[in-house]
Design an enzyme around this catalytic site. Sequence first.
Site, PDB file in Angstrom:
ATOM      1  N   ASP A   1      -2.192   1.905   1.970  1.00  0.00           N
ATOM      2  CA  ASP A   1      -3.262   1.550   3.044  1.00  0.00           C
ATOM      3  C   ASP A   1      -4.558   1.936   2.863  1.00  0.00           C
ATOM      4  OD1 ASP A   1      -4.591   0.674   5.110  1.00  0.00           O
ATOM      5  OD2 ASP A   1      -2.915   1.192   6.759  1.00  0.00           O
TER       6      ASP A   1
ATOM      7  N   HIS B   1      -6.966   2.408   4.866  1.00  0.00           N
ATOM      8  CA  HIS B   1      -7.704   2.675   6.244  1.00  0.00           C
ATOM      9  C   HIS B   1      -7.727   3.969   6.770  1.00  0.00           C
ATOM     10  CE1 HIS B   1      -6.950  -1.819   5.778  1.00  0.00           C
ATOM     11  NE2 HIS B   1      -8.052  -2.006   6.512  1.00  0.00           N
TER      12      HIS B   1
ATOM     13  N   CYS C   1     -12.551  -1.442   3.108  1.00  0.00           N
ATOM     14  CA  CYS C   1     -11.206  -1.641   2.607  1.00  0.00           C
ATOM     15  C   CYS C   1     -10.829  -2.394   1.427  1.00  0.00           C
ATOM     16  CB  CYS C   1     -10.320  -2.061   3.858  1.00  0.00           C
ATOM     17  SG  CYS C   1     -10.794  -3.652   4.365  1.00  0.00           S
TER      18      CYS C   1
END
Length: 406
Positions: free
Chosen positions: A285, A287, A90
Amino acid sequence: MFMNGGSMRRMLGFSRTGITGSKSDIWHLGVCYRVAQDEDDNNASCSDPTQSEGFAAFVDDFMSRILITYRKGFLPIGDLKYTSDVSWGCMLRSSQMLVAQAFLIDKLGRSWRKSLHKPLDQSYIAILHLFGDSEDSPYSIHNLLQAGKAYGLAPGSWVGPYAMCRTWESLVRGKRDGTENGDLSNMMAIHVVSGDEDGERGGAPVLCVEDISRHLFEFSRGQVDWTPILLLVPLVLGPDKINPRYLPLLSATFTFPQSLGLLGGRPGASTYIVGVQDEKAFYLDPHEVQQVINIKQDNVDVDTSSYHCNVVRHMPLDSVDSSLAIGFYCRDKNDFDDFCLRTSDLVCQSNGAPLFTITKTRSSPKPASHHGMLQDNAGSQDYASIDGLPTGDSESCAQDDDWQFL
């Protein structure tokens, strides 16, 4: 820069989950969006700020930023033959998003928006190719891991912002040294702003104008005095959470026209923070797990929807992990001068605890570099245009405080 207006077309397919009805301005990577409605507006539905033209323009901008997430199915990395970066990549992905934003501004301008109906821009496809998931893409996860070995980067291992910033600096330096004929079209100078002892024993990060000038002269091998530059400032602003005194300063950096946002998030879960409103931080994000896409530079018909986000997410700014990095992009000398003046003003507003400081020259000479033959000319930039900046020997309006580096 202020923007008001924008197309509501992006509201189709857009999720407003979690978005509150605040009427405060949104600052998104240096652009201000006013979402409050006129008091004399008779349309009751317009009392909802998320139905405003300003909010629609913000969504249009947000959805045009490049989203880079976990991928699966790429060519194996390392001895353990990783074919996905799920659960460990990440920070690498967040950093790719920040650097990709710098390239978007550099090649297409800050006002560029991805159209839903027009053909894709060739420069936009070329940028996506830079961040593809193979060794053929200059800024792929494969090449980042290779360049970051000296900073502890390894497949399957998490990495912090400081090591990530240094890895980008090392990767670009390696690409530059291996380039012939002075072709800088797919490169950008990167400079990491650090403190004394390169962060080994803490110390306030200091951006030295003289160092920047020298760095850019060397980067271009003396061809030009200035090239676009990406500045990275890795920080740890507290033992766990961000010390509250730094929160207004972090928010203020999003008002800089040079803003590239933050690498940050919650502990062990990095995100790319792109904007603020009140005490909220908007972010992209990384993820989500997606299949690898082969982006070829000349394929303008490729589906790039997985590189953009239709959900605006936010978190409390004070919940962001104290280990983070700030990014800025300066296109030319005038842009850099403006950045320096804004930084100097922010230092003076910090009550002795700035995020970082700035100086024209250092109090002691830097050791000679392997580009020493360029040093005499590289220091010849005119700094007089940046009034009010301290030199290495002068007092500034801020004192050293408890900065740390990861």
